[in-house]
Scaffold this active site. Structure first.
Site, short mmCIF file in Angstrom:
data_model
loop_
_atom_site.label_atom_id
_atom_site.label_comp_id
_atom_site.label_asym_id
_atom_site.label_seq_id
_atom_site.Cartn_x
_atom_site.Cartn_y
_atom_site.Cartn_z
N GLU A 93 8.14 -6.59 10.37
CA GLU A 93 8.76 -7.07 9.37
C GLU A 93 9.75 -5.93 9.52
O GLU A 93 10.59 -6.48 8.65
CB GLU A 93 7.09 -5.95 8.62
CG GLU A 93 6.43 -7.33 8.03
CD GLU A 93 5.94 -7.46 9.40
OE1 GLU A 93 5.82 -6.53 9.47
OE2 GLU A 93 4.58 -8.08 9.38
N ASP B 284 3.02 -9.13 16.25
CA ASP B 284 2.78 -8.03 15.11
C ASP B 284 3.79 -7.90 15.07
O ASP B 284 4.59 -6.82 15.65
CB ASP B 284 1.53 -8.35 15.57
CG ASP B 284 0.81 -7.93 14.48
OD1 ASP B 284 1.02 -8.12 13.42
OD2 ASP B 284 -0.66 -6.50 14.46
N ASP C 14 -2.80 -10.44 6.60
CA ASP C 14 -3.80 -9.95 5.99
C ASP C 14 -4.65 -10.51 4.87
O ASP C 14 -4.45 -9.90 4.00
CB ASP C 14 -3.62 -8.54 6.27
CG ASP C 14 -3.27 -7.72 7.95
OD1 ASP C 14 -3.21 -8.97 9.12
OD2 ASP C 14 -2.29 -6.66 8.26
#
Ligand code: MIG
Length: 821
Positions: A416, A413, A488
């Protein structure tokens, strides 16, 4: 000897303020051509070289070399391989330089260096704008292409909006976008590859550049479509279809074939932020088993860690992780933990991870060499440099310890990479094969490299087990080593529809192992929305429910008894579909074909399969059309059936396609249609894949009346579900085909194409649809079968209400032929 005049001039130039061109410099006329074995190097004004190379007869690489740009071509996404020689003809006329293979033509205009690519029939795939072909402004490079009325654009990885990306501008810059709206761009992933469709011809274009790039598909103007990058080389690959599947096949040959997942990861997965403490995890596990809702995987989100320190366990919440994981394993659950890249700045509490990170210089760093520190869940944190081999090994050792404790898969997770404040410093450096590249080149690769590191590590510690690895951020080529979820999303009907389109677009982009957070992450779904989302999840390659912190419960039993029943039967259907899904994953592994496919994957000639109103219905493989209900209150479903006959699997009704129909769709029903010539295998229901039986195997069959239909059928792939032994031939491939003979008889033929894996004895239950009247006789390998025989013996029966012939037989030998008259 310098003349005084010249010196004065030079000084004047030097003295004047630096002349910064505020204009794009455009590529000009061709100066020289050097043909070579695969194509040619074309020199163009002002001193640049356009290199055109055929890697295959239907695959061309185009690279612009500028003397002022030193950045090397990107090699992470490209699979190392020796492409066979291609026969390329180079022809020069007064106007153009023409390169031709057996399948494709590339022309460069002498006047402007503009490129045009076409198939051998002369259909233009794309062409540079003749006046404005390629240009640059400092480090930024751009190419403009004529936009045609019939140009359509699909893919670009994980993108919101419509399925067809035309009319918008799309940016590649991996971004943490909590609760993204339905047209937010960019979101988490960058896959700078799209499939273009012009009339009956499809082609693909992969822009091999990891910098921030832009695809403008006719947004803000009507002259062109273009792509551009803020820095780095103009380096792109064009592959000719003419069919969409050919394009994705070549693209995944170039950037790598999708991994073959472990079977357990195709089961139902349950997550939330977060299940804790350990008792709560056990309660969830037990409830699945008590309620007999099948499930294979539970997730541990960030609360399992001690103050969010990566590779730690919270001492009170999870005092005995190994014992917990053992109990879960005994109940048939695999466990996947979240792993964030941020390593807490903490060198005083004895936290080994931070100590080792510093000692080993494993961190992303500022140009002065000091570690970049940004805040995420653990507070101020370091960020590992996953491009560095030593760091990959070090991180891999920690992952290996988790694996040894009993963790089965890794959920990557925040890669980015995300930081509070959003702005990860652009100047921060990573190793990048010794180049020390900044985030301008590495940002979009961070998640890709993190996921690759995890895959490699899991493989290293258990060489005989195929890893399961999930990532939020990524880049082209990630399909080789990871699954992807769409971040999300929101518990809304709009997001349910958007999710279908994102998955279809990602699948077209060579990334088949994908899913959305079922039920929606942000907010809480209504019972109806949850039920409908689970019904879409059944067909999502990755089937995982997940929700954010502090939302209402979001397990299948959390919405009342009715929805619990709806969810259970949907999840049971997923388990029944596993033989099909698994075979589709094997197809994806061989050819890059998505599991969930837009209709035009199989019906490219049918303009309705591209229509906006049909973009939330899809094919699961080549045999099943699914039209999930994605509207609130929807109790009917209007859908498009492409040409051919289709059997409604709920009612048995056989429809003639090439038209729109409307079917009943109460909450418990998912409209699904079997394509003629298609064969759908359905296994038994199991509570998890660890206890999944191979039989009886039910085959839903709709015989085709044309010969093309009889080519389809089913290629059933079976192996041990976990190891790499299938690469050495340890698998079974069974082909089933069905055809209707001119005399009206129907044949179903089973052939074992590869017999490398023992699957034991199995009964087949073959339901043949669309026959009309009770058969007079059914034969197996020329022997008459008994009508209405017992369930354990070979025989057949006729269901007059549903007009289905059911044939039962034990699988035997290398070939079985059933003839129904
Ligand atoms: O800042 O780990 O997308 O799935 O539950 C949020 C907590 C961090 C974002 C992920 C989400 C996960 C959440 N994470």
């Amino acid at each position: 000897m310098d003349s005084p005049v010249l010196v004065a001039c030079t000084l004047a130039v030097l003295a004047s303020p630096a002349v910064v061109s505020a204009q794009y410099e455009l590529v000009g006329a061709v100066d020289a051509v050097q043909p070579d074995a695969r194509g040619a190097a074309v020199q163009c004004d002002p001193g640049v070289t356009l290199r055109l190379q055929f890697l295959a007869p239907d695959l061309v690489r185009v690279t612009l070399e500028r003397p002022d740009i030193r950045e090397p071509l990107l090699d992470y996404p490209i699979v190392d391989q020796d492409w066979p020689d291609v026969d390329v003809q180079v022809q020069q006329t007064g106007d153009v330089i023409r390169l031709a293979s057996d399948e494709m033509r590339v022309e460069v205009a002498r006047e402007s260096c503009a490129v045009r690519m076409s198939d051998t029939a002369g259909t233009t795939l794309f062409r540079n704008d003749p006046e404005m072909a390629i240009g640059w402004d400092g480090n930024e490079v751009r190419t403009w292409n004529v936009i045609h009325d019939d140009d359509r654009f699909y893919g670009l990885g994980e993108k919101t909006g419509a399925l067809n990306k035309r009319g918008e501008e799309w940016v590649m810059w991996n971004s943490d976008t909590y609760a993204y709206v339905a047209d937010r761009d960019p979101i988490y992933q960058s896959v700078p590859f799209f499939v273009g469709v012009r009339g009956s011809v499809a082609y693909g274009l992969y822009f091999n550049n990891s910098a921030r790039s832009t695809f403008n598909f006719g947004a803000g103007q009507h002259r062109y479509w273009s792509f551009a990058a803020e820095q780095g080389p103009l380096d792109y690959f064009v592959m000719l279809g003419p069919d969409v599947p050919d394009v994705v096949d070549r693209y995944t040959e170039l950037t790598g074939r999708p991994l073959m997942p472990p079977l357990w990861s195709l089961g139902y997965q349950q997550s939330r932020w977060s299940y804790y403490p350990d008792d709560e995890v056990l309660r969830i596990a037990r409830t699945f088993r008590e309620k007999r809702i099948p499930a294979d995987v539970l997730y541990l989100d960030i609360h399992y860690m001690d103050e969010y320190r990566v590779f730690s366990w919270h001492p009170e919440r999870f005092p005995q992780p190994v014992a917990l994981l053992d109990s879960l394993e005994a109940m048939g659950f695999k466990v996947v933990t979240i792993i964030d890249p941020g390593v807490k700045v903490d060198t005083t509490s004895g936290y080994r991870v931070a100590r080792e990170l510093l000692d080993g210089r494993h961190y992303v760093r500022y140009p002065d060499g000091s570690p970049m520190i940004g805040s995420v869940w653990p507070g101020p944190s370091y960020f590992p440099d996953y491009s560095r081999p030593e760091t990959q090994r070090w991180w891999g050792e920690w992952l290996g310890r988790l694996r040894a404790e009993g963790i089965d898969g890794i959920w990557n997770d925040m890669n980015e990479p995300a930081v509070w404040g959003k702005a990860f410093p652009l100047e921060a450096l990573m190793y990048d094969n010794g180049r020390e590249s900044s985030q301008k080149r590495m940002h979009n690769l961070y998640g890709y490299l993190m996921a690759q590191t995890a895959y490699d590590a899991l493989r290293r510690v258990r060489p005989d087990e195929r890893p399961f690895n999930l990532t939020r951020a990524g880049f082209a080529g990630e399909q080789r080593f990871t699954a992807v979820w769409t971040g999300d999303n929101v518990a809304s009907w709009e997001h349910l529809r958007l999710g279908v389109r994102i998955l279809l677009g990602l699948g077209l982009s060579g990334v088949p192992f994908i899913g959305t957070d079922v039920g929606g992450f942000v907010g809480s779904p209504s019972p109806e929305l949850f039920a409908r989302w689970v019904q879409v999840g059944v067909f999502s390659p990755l089937f995982r429910a997940h929700t954010t912190a502090n939302t209402l419960d979001q397990e299948p039993w959390s919405f009342g008894e009715y929805v619990e029943d709806v969810a259970r039967s949907a999840i049971e259907l997923r388990y029944r579909l596993l033989p099909y899904m698994y075979s589709l994953f094997h197809e994806a592994h061989r050819t890059g074909a998505p599991i969930m496919r837009p209709m035009f994957w199989h019906f490219q000639e049918d303009s309705a399969s591209f229509a906006v109103e049909n973009s939330e219905q899809f094919m699961l493989g080549e045999s099943l059309l699914v039209a999930p209900v994605v509207e609130e209150g929807g109790r009917f479903r209007s859908l498009w059936l492409p040409r051919g006959r289709w059997a409604d699997l709920a009612t048995g009704t056989v429809y003639e396609g090439g038209r729109r129909i409307t079917v009943d769709a109460p909450l418990e029903r998912i409209p699904m249609f079997l394509r003629e010539g298609g064969i759908l295998p359905l296994g038994p229901v199991a509570q998890h894949t660890g206890v999944l039986e191979r039989g009886p195997l039910t085959l839903e069959v709709l015989p085709a009346s044309d010969s093309a239909g009889s080519e389809r059928g089913l290629r059933l792939f079976e192996d041990d579900g976990i190891s790499y032994d299938f690469e050495d031939g340890d698998y079974r491939l069974t082909r089933f085909v069905t055809e209707r003979q001119p005399d009206g008889s129907v044949r179903v033929i089973r052939t074992v194409d590869h017999d490398g894996h023992d699957i034991g004895e199995r009964m087949l239950v073959i339901n043949v649809h669309g026959i009309g009247t009770s058969p007079r006789s059914v034969q197996l390998n020329g022997r008459e079968l008994e009508a209405n025989a017992g369930a354990t013996r070979d025989g057949w029966s006729w269901d007059v209400a549903r007009m289905v012939v059911t044939v039962r037989l034990a699988e035997a030998g290398a070939r079985q032929e059933i003839v129904i008259r």
